[in-house]
Design an enzyme around this catalytic site. Structure first.
Site, PDB file in Angstrom:
ATOM      1  N   ARG A 257      -3.766  22.881 -14.032  1.00 46.87           N
ATOM      2  CA  ARG A 257      -2.780  21.909 -14.487  1.00 46.87           C
ATOM      3  C   ARG A 257      -2.958  21.619 -15.983  1.00 46.87           C
ATOM      4  NH1 ARG A 257      -0.511  16.852 -10.817  1.00 46.87           N
ATOM      5  NH2 ARG A 257       0.839  15.980 -12.401  1.00 46.87           N
TER       6      ARG A 257
ATOM      7  N   LYS B 219       2.435  11.765 -10.849  1.00 41.85           N
ATOM      8  CA  LYS B 219       1.654  10.838 -11.676  1.00 41.85           C
ATOM      9  C   LYS B 219       2.524   9.642 -12.015  1.00 41.85           C
ATOM     10  CE  LYS B 219      -1.385  13.914 -14.268  1.00 41.85           C
ATOM     11  NZ  LYS B 219      -1.701  14.359 -15.633  1.00 41.85           N
TER      12      LYS B 219
ATOM     13  N   ASN C 233      -0.752  21.087 -20.848  1.00 47.00           N
ATOM     14  CA  ASN C 233      -1.038  20.357 -22.090  1.00 47.00           C
ATOM     15  C   ASN C 233      -0.880  21.224 -23.332  1.00 47.00           C
ATOM     16  OD1 ASN C 233      -1.625  17.833 -20.940  1.00 47.00           O
ATOM     17  ND2 ASN C 233      -3.640  18.578 -20.325  1.00 47.00           N
TER      18      ASN C 233
ATOM     19  N   LYS D  39       6.612  23.629 -13.021  1.00 50.28           N
ATOM     20  CA  LYS D  39       5.661  22.520 -12.914  1.00 50.28           C
ATOM     21  C   LYS D  39       5.224  22.321 -11.468  1.00 50.28           C
ATOM     22  CE  LYS D  39       4.292  17.921 -14.242  1.00 50.28           C
ATOM     23  NZ  LYS D  39       4.559  16.667 -14.939  1.00 50.28           N
TER      24      LYS D  39
ATOM     25  N   GLU E 151       9.592  20.453 -23.905  1.00 47.86           N
ATOM     26  CA  GLU E 151       8.802  20.660 -22.678  1.00 47.86           C
ATOM     27  C   GLU E 151       9.370  21.833 -21.862  1.00 47.86           C
ATOM     28  OE1 GLU E 151       6.017  19.045 -22.181  1.00 47.86           O
ATOM     29  OE2 GLU E 151       6.174  17.030 -23.061  1.00 47.86           O
TER      30      GLU E 151
ATOM     31  N   HIS F 219      -0.138  19.711 -26.664  1.00 48.44           N
ATOM     32  CA  HIS F 219      -0.296  18.263 -26.498  1.00 48.44           C
ATOM     33  C   HIS F 219      -1.512  17.680 -27.208  1.00 48.44           C
ATOM     34  CE1 HIS F 219       3.011  18.609 -23.740  1.00 48.44           C
ATOM     35  NE2 HIS F 219       2.959  17.334 -23.422  1.00 48.44           N
TER      36      HIS F 219
ATOM     37  N   GLU G  94      -5.254  17.708 -11.007  1.00 44.86           N
ATOM     38  CA  GLU G  94      -5.664  18.149 -12.336  1.00 44.86           C
ATOM     39  C   GLU G  94      -7.131  18.543 -12.422  1.00 44.86           C
ATOM     40  OE1 GLU G  94      -4.194  15.682 -15.494  1.00 44.86           O
ATOM     41  OE2 GLU G  94      -4.323  17.357 -16.885  1.00 44.86           O
TER      42      GLU G  94
ATOM     43  N   ARG H 139       0.813  -1.233   0.000  1.00 40.24           N
ATOM     44  CA  ARG H 139       0.000   0.000   0.000  1.00 40.24           C
ATOM     45  C   ARG H 139       0.836   1.268   0.000  1.00 40.24           C
ATOM     46  NH1 ARG H 139      -2.958  -3.131   3.445  1.00 40.24           N
ATOM     47  NH2 ARG H 139      -4.784  -4.042   2.425  1.00 40.24           N
TER      48      ARG H 139
ATOM     49  N   HIS I 202       7.584  11.852 -28.477  1.00 34.25           N
ATOM     50  CA  HIS I 202       6.604  12.733 -27.830  1.00 34.25           C
ATOM     51  C   HIS I 202       6.977  14.221 -27.916  1.00 34.25           C
ATOM     52  CE1 HIS I 202       3.626  14.125 -24.948  1.00 34.25           C
ATOM     53  NE2 HIS I 202       4.598  14.685 -24.253  1.00 34.25           N
TER      54      HIS I 202
ATOM     55  N   HIS J   3      -0.515  14.818 -29.406  1.00 32.50           N
ATOM     56  CA  HIS J   3      -1.006  13.444 -29.209  1.00 32.50           C
ATOM     57  C   HIS J   3      -1.666  12.916 -30.472  1.00 32.50           C
ATOM     58  CE1 HIS J   3      -1.159  13.985 -24.559  1.00 32.50           C
ATOM     59  NE2 HIS J   3      -0.036  13.410 -24.944  1.00 32.50           N
TER      60      HIS J   3
HETATM   61  P1  NAD Z   1      12.469   6.823 -21.761  1.00 29.26           P
HETATM   62  O1  NAD Z   1      12.407   6.582 -20.326  1.00 29.26           O
HETATM   63  O2  NAD Z   1      12.013   5.753 -22.674  1.00 29.26           O
HETATM   64  O3  NAD Z   1      13.957   7.217 -22.166  1.00 29.26           O
HETATM   65  C1  NAD Z   1      14.276   7.432 -23.531  1.00 29.26           C
HETATM   66  C2  NAD Z   1      15.454   6.560 -23.970  1.00 29.26           C
HETATM   67  O4  NAD Z   1      16.657   7.107 -23.451  1.00 29.26           O
HETATM   68  C3  NAD Z   1      15.393   5.119 -23.456  1.00 29.26           C
HETATM   69  O5  NAD Z   1      15.834   4.277 -24.486  1.00 29.26           O
HETATM   70  C4  NAD Z   1      16.400   5.101 -22.311  1.00 29.26           C
HETATM   71  O6  NAD Z   1      16.977   3.836 -22.122  1.00 29.26           O
HETATM   72  C5  NAD Z   1      17.407   6.103 -22.764  1.00 29.26           C
HETATM   73  N1  NAD Z   1      18.122   6.819 -21.705  1.00 29.26           N
HETATM   74  C6  NAD Z   1      17.609   7.278 -20.546  1.00 29.26           C
HETATM   75  N2  NAD Z   1      18.530   7.998 -19.884  1.00 29.26           N
HETATM   76  C7  NAD Z   1      19.653   7.975 -20.634  1.00 29.26           C
HETATM   77  C8  NAD Z   1      20.944   8.551 -20.492  1.00 29.26           C
HETATM   78  N3  NAD Z   1      21.249   9.347 -19.464  1.00 29.26           N
HETATM   79  N4  NAD Z   1      21.858   8.316 -21.452  1.00 29.26           N
HETATM   80  C9  NAD Z   1      21.538   7.550 -22.533  1.00 29.26           C
HETATM   81  N5  NAD Z   1      20.336   6.998 -22.732  1.00 29.26           N
HETATM   82  C10 NAD Z   1      19.404   7.213 -21.796  1.00 29.26           C
HETATM   83  O7  NAD Z   1      11.652   8.128 -22.195  1.00 29.26           O
HETATM   84  P2  NAD Z   1      11.432   9.563 -21.544  1.00 29.26           P
HETATM   85  O8  NAD Z   1      11.323  10.478 -22.697  1.00 29.26           O
HETATM   86  O9  NAD Z   1      12.386   9.866 -20.478  1.00 29.26           O
HETATM   87  O10 NAD Z   1      10.003   9.399 -20.847  1.00 29.26           O
HETATM   88  C11 NAD Z   1       8.852   9.126 -21.600  1.00 29.26           C
HETATM   89  C12 NAD Z   1       7.802   8.548 -20.697  1.00 29.26           C
HETATM   90  O11 NAD Z   1       7.489   9.507 -19.687  1.00 29.26           O
HETATM   91  C13 NAD Z   1       6.504   8.211 -21.383  1.00 29.26           C
HETATM   92  O12 NAD Z   1       6.118   6.918 -21.038  1.00 29.26           O
HETATM   93  C14 NAD Z   1       5.518   9.222 -20.834  1.00 29.26           C
HETATM   94  O13 NAD Z   1       4.206   8.712 -20.753  1.00 29.26           O
HETATM   95  C15 NAD Z   1       6.084   9.508 -19.493  1.00 29.26           C
HETATM   96  N6  NAD Z   1       5.701  10.811 -18.927  1.00 29.26           N
HETATM   97  C16 NAD Z   1       5.171  10.829 -17.680  1.00 29.26           C
HETATM   98  C17 NAD Z   1       4.813  12.027 -17.092  1.00 29.26           C
HETATM   99  C18 NAD Z   1       4.287  12.049 -15.701  1.00 29.26           C
HETATM  100  O14 NAD Z   1       3.819  13.094 -15.241  1.00 29.26           O
HETATM  101  N7  NAD Z   1       4.358  10.956 -14.973  1.00 29.26           N
HETATM  102  C19 NAD Z   1       4.993  13.227 -17.787  1.00 29.26           C
HETATM  103  C20 NAD Z   1       5.546  13.175 -19.054  1.00 29.26           C
HETATM  104  C21 NAD Z   1       5.899  11.961 -19.618  1.00 29.26           C
HETATM  105 MG    MG Z   2       4.478  16.000 -22.463  1.00 27.19          MG
END
Ligand code: NAD
Ligand code: MG
Length: 373
Positions: A246, A149, A250, A232, A191, A253, A242, A127, A272, A257
């Protein structure tokens, strides 16, 4: 020798769940000491992906050993497909097998994929275990690690399963971004620029002047990450679940999207942040079309994103795109649509974004038709 700069701290203000985001180059080496100070007495289970493990796991483990913190490590494949039930289940099971307790911590070492997945795991095992984020992409440092999130994808769509679960500590090592590909760095930068465009025109101007140093890894990078986290965090503190403002996060976005959907989330064609870049230019151009904002502002947005190498036009997406009607459907399906009304984040100028809850579909259709031509 370069002189060590001070750690920048951004406090996310959430009452008794308030936590710090610590930002500086080479913080990974001292993460163990930071955890000992901030989350004392916890055993740690590191969750990371294979790519990040090869590059940075050793440094983290050394720092945990130096701080006498007991740890285990669980590694998952890199990539968005990892945010799924089977992997979630395996992680939960492994953590229970390790006999970790509620006061122990899950530490996410990776980008948004590892962060979202690990956060969800930590939110539900017993939990709710403690959660520590060490974000390793620019996107995760300025966006996904702030706000609480967490979650995984379903075959019905992205991020549909999850919980709100705030970390106890975020350690953003800006030197870790040196190993990130240019494309991933730029995608995160979209972003960063977004925060200026939403409500902070001076920050956007500062980015226009300082983007080279941010990409090169100077202290300006730390400043850009800190400023983005602050932006943020302020929105999240005011609207954790949200309900209202918040939504401004977007910006770009809804179009973005739809573009990601149009390429079936094929990251070889569009990641993205690239969709957000094109989407923000579209949001400003559409705002200009509706006489809400000056056309010069839309040009300025596009010029800056172009300067850093981001795509700004639909025509830059490789391969065939679906017809107009498919785009209209994708926009209508976006979660920002409520009760059949088309909701968009539009702008009266740079730093003057607002939510428009009843966008007229007719001019939107005309605008999209031109963009797709
Ligand atoms: P990711 O985690 O897939 O990383 C992108 C790539 O970079 C991966 O292949 C990873 O292995 C590589 N990588 C990571 N760090 C590295 C480093 N220092 N050096 C070399 N390679 C590295 O993608 P991301 O863009 O970080 O995150 C995208 C995800 O985040 C999506 O799933 C999205 O839905 C989520 N997201 C969540 C929120 C939230 O509020 N929780 C907000 C925005 C996005
Ligand atoms: Mg985004």
């Amino acid at each position: 020798m370069t002189q060590e700069t001070a750690i920048k701290t951004v406090t996310v203000d959430l009452g008794d769940r308030t936590y710090p985001i610590l930002i500086r180059r080479n913080l990974l080496e001292t993460t163990g000491a930071l955890i000992a100070a901030q989350v004392p007495g916890s055993r740690v289970v590191i969750i990371t992906d294979e790519t990040v493990a090869d590059l940075h796991l050793g440094t983290l483990q050394t720092s945990l050993r130096a701080a006498a913190i007991e740890y285990d490590t669980l590694t998952v494949p890199a990539g968005e497909k990892t945010k799924r039930f089977e992997i979630f289940e395996r992680l939960v099971d492994d953590i229970l097998a390790l006999r970790l307790e509620r006061g122990d911590a899950v530490l996410a070492l990776g980008g948004g994929v590892v962060g979202d997945l690990s956060g969800f795991v930590s939110g539900v095992v017993r939990r709710g275990m403690k959660f520590i984020q060490v974000p390793t992409t620019l996107l995760s440092q300025v966006d996904s690690s702030v706000g609480g999130k967490t979650g995984i994808n379903s075959r019905h769509g992205k991020n549909l399963i999850g919980v709100f679960h705030q970390p106890s500590l975020v350690v953003a090592d800006t030197a870790i971004l040196d190993t990130l590909s240019d494309r991933e760095f730029r995608a995160g930068y979209a972003e960063v620029a977004k925060y200026g465009l939403i409500n902070d025109a001076p920050f956007f101007t500062w980015l226009e002047d300082n983007h080279s140093a941010i990409f090169a890894g100077g202290e300006e990078r730390d400043e850009a990450v800190a400023h983005s986290c602050r932006a943020k965090a302020a929105v999240v503190a005011a609207d954790e679940r949200e309900a209202g403002q918040r939504a401004l996060l977007n910006l770009g976005h809804t179009f973005g999207h739809a573009l990601e959907g149009a390429v079936a989330y094929d990251s070889a064609r569009l990641v993205h942040g690239e969709g957000v870049s094109i989407g923000m230019v579209m949001a400003f151009e559409f705002s200009a079309r509706l006489n809400l904002c000056a056309p010069e502002d839309a040009v300025r947005v596009e010029n800056h994103l172009k300067t850093v190498g981001l795509p700004t036009r639909i025509s830059q997406i490789p391969g065939q795109l679906p017809p107009l009607e498919t785009f209209m459907d994708l926009i209508a399906q976006d979660k920002k649509v409520s009760r059949g009304q088309l909701t968009f984040i539009l702008a009266r100028g740079i730093g003057q974004s607002f939510q428009e809850k009843a966008v007229d579909p007719a001019p939107l259709r005309d605008f999209l038709e031109e963009q797709l031509a």
